[in-house]
Write a protein that holds these residues in place. Structure first.
Motif, PDB file in Angstrom:
ATOM      1  N   THR A 131       0.873  -1.184   0.000  1.00 11.18           N
ATOM      2  CA  THR A 131       0.000   0.000   0.000  1.00 11.18           C
ATOM      3  C   THR A 131       0.906   1.229   0.000  1.00 11.18           C
ATOM      4  O   THR A 131       1.093   1.869  -1.027  1.00 11.18           O
ATOM      5  CB  THR A 131      -0.954  -0.022   1.210  1.00 11.18           C
TER       6      THR A 131
ATOM      7  N   PRO B 110      -4.537   6.555   7.225  1.00 10.86           N
ATOM      8  CA  PRO B 110      -5.246   5.271   7.122  1.00 10.86           C
ATOM      9  C   PRO B 110      -6.237   5.272   5.958  1.00 10.86           C
ATOM     10  O   PRO B 110      -6.440   4.246   5.311  1.00 10.86           O
ATOM     11  CB  PRO B 110      -5.972   5.153   8.464  1.00 10.86           C
ATOM     12  N   GLU B 111      -6.820   6.422   5.649  1.00 11.99           N
ATOM     13  CA  GLU B 111      -7.795   6.512   4.533  1.00 11.99           C
ATOM     14  C   GLU B 111      -7.118   6.181   3.207  1.00 11.99           C
ATOM     15  O   GLU B 111      -7.664   5.472   2.369  1.00 11.99           O
ATOM     16  CB  GLU B 111      -8.410   7.919   4.435  1.00 11.99           C
TER      17      GLU B 111
ATOM     18  N   LEU C 221      -6.366   2.474   3.110  1.00  9.68           N
ATOM     19  CA  LEU C 221      -7.594   1.698   2.878  1.00  9.68           C
ATOM     20  C   LEU C 221      -8.066   1.818   1.433  1.00  9.68           C
ATOM     21  O   LEU C 221      -8.487   0.840   0.820  1.00  9.68           O
ATOM     22  CB  LEU C 221      -8.707   2.143   3.841  1.00  9.68           C
ATOM     23  N   ARG C 222      -7.954   3.014   0.883  1.00 15.20           N
ATOM     24  CA  ARG C 222      -8.364   3.214  -0.517  1.00 15.20           C
ATOM     25  C   ARG C 222      -7.541   2.300  -1.431  1.00 15.20           C
ATOM     26  O   ARG C 222      -8.075   1.613  -2.298  1.00 15.20           O
ATOM     27  CB  ARG C 222      -8.165   4.690  -0.903  1.00 15.20           C
TER      28      ARG C 222
ATOM     29  N   ALA D 267      -5.965  -0.453  -0.524  1.00 17.65           N
ATOM     30  CA  ALA D 267      -6.276  -1.858  -0.213  1.00 17.65           C
ATOM     31  C   ALA D 267      -7.546  -2.289  -0.946  1.00 17.65           C
ATOM     32  O   ALA D 267      -7.600  -3.373  -1.532  1.00 17.65           O
ATOM     33  CB  ALA D 267      -6.437  -2.033   1.292  1.00 17.65           C
ATOM     34  N   LYS D 268      -8.561  -1.428  -0.918  1.00 19.06           N
ATOM     35  CA  LYS D 268      -9.830  -1.772  -1.588  1.00 19.06           C
ATOM     36  C   LYS D 268      -9.635  -1.910  -3.088  1.00 19.06           C
ATOM     37  O   LYS D 268     -10.214  -2.793  -3.726  1.00 19.06           O
ATOM     38  CB  LYS D 268     -10.898  -0.715  -1.290  1.00 19.06           C
TER      39      LYS D 268
ATOM     40  N   GLU E 139      -2.592   0.199  10.508  1.00 14.63           N
ATOM     41  CA  GLU E 139      -3.721   0.138   9.569  1.00 14.63           C
ATOM     42  C   GLU E 139      -4.387  -1.224   9.504  1.00 14.63           C
ATOM     43  O   GLU E 139      -5.325  -1.414   8.733  1.00 14.63           O
ATOM     44  CB  GLU E 139      -3.254   0.506   8.159  1.00 14.63           C
TER      45      GLU E 139
ATOM     46  N   VAL F 196      -8.254  -1.320  10.329  1.00  9.33           N
ATOM     47  CA  VAL F 196      -9.050  -0.563   9.353  1.00  9.33           C
ATOM     48  C   VAL F 196      -9.157  -1.356   8.035  1.00  9.33           C
ATOM     49  O   VAL F 196     -10.224  -1.421   7.411  1.00  9.33           O
ATOM     50  CB  VAL F 196      -8.435   0.852   9.203  1.00  9.33           C
ATOM     51  N   ILE F 197      -8.102  -2.055   7.652  1.00  9.69           N
ATOM     52  CA  ILE F 197      -8.134  -2.848   6.411  1.00  9.69           C
ATOM     53  C   ILE F 197      -8.999  -4.090   6.591  1.00  9.69           C
ATOM     54  O   ILE F 197      -9.811  -4.424   5.729  1.00  9.69           O
ATOM     55  CB  ILE F 197      -6.710  -3.239   5.960  1.00  9.69           C
TER      56      ILE F 197
ATOM     57  N   GLY G 116     -12.537  -2.944   6.449  1.00  7.96           N
ATOM     58  CA  GLY G 116     -12.958  -2.460   5.132  1.00  7.96           C
ATOM     59  C   GLY G 116     -12.921  -3.512   4.028  1.00  7.96           C
ATOM     60  O   GLY G 116     -13.685  -3.436   3.065  1.00  7.96           O
ATOM     61  N   CYS G 117     -12.018  -4.500   4.158  1.00  7.35           N
ATOM     62  CA  CYS G 117     -11.817  -5.463   3.052  1.00  7.35           C
ATOM     63  C   CYS G 117     -12.228  -6.878   3.417  1.00  7.35           C
ATOM     64  O   CYS G 117     -12.229  -7.757   2.556  1.00  7.35           O
ATOM     65  CB  CYS G 117     -10.357  -5.468   2.619  1.00  7.35           C
TER      66      CYS G 117
END
Ligand code: C5P
Length: 214
Positions: free
Chosen positions: A110, A119-120, A123-124, A126-127, A143, A146-147, A150-151
């Protein structure tokens, strides 16, 4: 499978072979990066595979889609368990590598843990990689949760930046092995805290036992 990946960030083939022999009981996956790969790539991969262990080939591919796809095909022929690509290679590149048949696991970087990132942003990225069929990401301890949120829990999170105590070096986002595993990391990547320890086998054993207790 044991959750500690040992980063063999050294030049010398004999030393690397020796580290594999010493830490064999506590490590199932060894990371081979450019430092060692450029010296003795095929030989060290054979040593690790022949001893029944797995290779994480951390060459962080980032190039045009066709080149990266062929690089993944070459890595598959070496019999590696997993490898890395850079998420900034973009959607087309990520889809090209994930389409390789019978391929190793692919983890995307990432943002390097020596750099600052929100972190945003992580995450973006990662997605994006997940939507392209990539198996997981390399992400800092901060992170992980959060990942995973989100994932999803089956998307791998592999975490470098592991430190046993507060030390000042180039890793900016760090955590202990226990904190990273508790936060949901599937694997932790540990280099210097083991290879530069006075007794690498002892250091590997301590980390292995600490996380098995959790
Ligand atoms: O020695 P140390 O425990 O800091 O080693 C961390 C390993 O993880 C290094 O081999 C480094 O290349 C790798 N890595 C990282 N950050 C990433 C991806 C890989 O530190 N985002």
């Amino acid at each position: 499978m044991k959750k500690t990946i040992l980063a063999l960030d050294i030049y010398d083939f004999k030393k690397a072979q020796n580290l594999v022999e010493k830490t064999f009981k506590y490590i199932d996956v060894y990371k081979v990066g450019p430092i060692l790969f450029l010296q003795s790539g095929k030989e060290i991969i054979k040593v690790i595979n022949d001893s029944g262990k797995k290779v994480f080939l951390d060459l962080k591919f980032h190039d045009i889609p066709a080149t990266v796809k062929r690089s993944v095909e070459s890595a598959r022929e070496l019999g590696v368990f997993s490898l890395t690509v850079h998420s900034i290679g973009g959607e087309e590149m990520l889809k090209a590598v994930s389409s390789v048949e019978n391929r190793p696991k692919i983890w995307a970087v990432t943002v390097l843990t020596s750099q600052i990132a929100t972190p945003e942003e992580v995450l973006r990225r990662a997605k994006l990689t997940k939507s392209c069929g990539i198996d997981g990401v390399i992400a800092s301890p901060l992170e992980i949760s959060v990942i995973k949120k989100g994932c999803g829990s089956d998307f791998d999170v592999v975490t470098p930046g592991i430190r046993l105590a507060k030390v000042e070096d180039d890793q900016k986002r760090v955590a202990t092995p226990e904190t990273a595993i508790n936060a949901g990391a599937d694997f932790i990547v540990v280099g210097r805290p083991i290879i530069e320890a006075p007794d690498p086998a002892e250091a590997a054993k301590d980390i292995c036992e600490a996380i098995e207790k959790l």
